[in-house]
Design an enzyme around this catalytic site. Sequence first.
Site, short mmCIF file in Angstrom:
data_model
loop_
_atom_site.label_atom_id
_atom_site.label_comp_id
_atom_site.label_asym_id
_atom_site.label_seq_id
_atom_site.Cartn_x
_atom_site.Cartn_y
_atom_site.Cartn_z
N LEU A 80 -5.12 -12.41 0.22
CA LEU A 80 -4.66 -13.58 0.96
C LEU A 80 -5.78 -14.31 1.70
O LEU A 80 -5.56 -15.41 2.21
CB LEU A 80 -3.56 -13.18 1.94
CG LEU A 80 -2.24 -12.74 1.31
CD1 LEU A 80 -1.28 -12.22 2.37
CD2 LEU A 80 -1.59 -13.87 0.51
N TYR B 201 -12.05 -14.02 23.51
CA TYR B 201 -11.31 -13.59 22.33
C TYR B 201 -10.57 -12.29 22.59
O TYR B 201 -11.12 -11.35 23.17
CB TYR B 201 -12.26 -13.42 21.15
CG TYR B 201 -11.57 -12.92 19.90
CD1 TYR B 201 -10.83 -13.78 19.11
CD2 TYR B 201 -11.66 -11.58 19.52
CE1 TYR B 201 -10.19 -13.33 17.96
CE2 TYR B 201 -11.03 -11.12 18.38
CZ TYR B 201 -10.30 -12.00 17.61
OH TYR B 201 -9.66 -11.55 16.48
N SER C 235 6.41 -10.06 13.66
CA SER C 235 6.32 -9.02 14.68
C SER C 235 6.85 -9.58 16.00
O SER C 235 6.78 -10.79 16.26
CB SER C 235 4.86 -8.59 14.85
OG SER C 235 4.69 -7.79 16.01
N SER D 178 0.83 -1.20 0.00
CA SER D 178 0.00 0.00 0.00
C SER D 178 0.87 1.25 0.00
O SER D 178 1.90 1.29 0.67
CB SER D 178 -0.91 0.02 1.23
OG SER D 178 -1.75 -1.10 1.25
#
Length: 295
Positions: free
Chosen positions: A75, A186, A161, A30
Amino acid sequence: MRKFLFAGGVCEEIKTANLEGKVVIVTGASPGGLGSATASLFLQLNATVIVTATTEQRAKVAADEVGCEGHALNLRDADSIHEFVGWFNDKYECLDILVNNAGIHLDLLAQWKKPKLSEEGIELQWHTNFLGTFLLTHLLLPKLEQAADAKGEARIVNVVSELHRIGNKNKLLSVLETKGAYESGYNSWRAYGQSKLALVLCTNELTRREIREGKKVFANSLHPGAVKTNVAGKGLSGNRVTLFVRDMLSCLESYLLKTPEEGAQTSLYCAISKELNGVGGKYFKDCKAKKPSSQ
């Protein structure tokens, strides 16, 4: 002073390397982001560069920004991945460097109470950051192996990361369940960490298998650092107060965070450094090898 404190490592070989004749794919390019900066640096080194974005329109914008060729790649869509690989295979004989830069972290404020699912019913970050990247890499391996046979070696660079450290390898497959996947509730940050940990482990296993089979395709993973890109804006979208505060502190953010070009240094180091000839299955930060999570 800022560069000394926050810019991180520098890939010195950018100053002298010539990648003429080499083909490079950089996913997730991007404009203004890490992928775009990475692709631009490759282009400056005379490589043939292909960038991707989720739609044809976005890919065209990304390609125009860099000055190279672009193609759509989503993806989270297996058909899109297969279509991209088919297009690439028809056009290029081999692939020297694959930089799996594309990834998402869409809930920086941890507001999601339950997982957001892709159209295939898979948690979004797991699907994008790991499953899609894994499928793309698997389908491109023959082209990478062709480059390795012809030119000595090929490289896969997986941008992960430091947050992979909050993942847990014993619970990786639990994200495949739609119910009961997150026993303690979650949390999108933990889900993001799981996806990046899976990619670190996959990087190491891929290199092990390639070496065992006598192939010279070497994969490494890396943490680019805290980079000022549009990722944070997407992750904070919908919260006006937070976005307002971020705008007010933009000068401080620019001082503390790496620029995309600074963040791209470790990706370039893993892709072109002669120090890493024959080296795979490692994790890097600021152009230096670091020990990844053992969890």
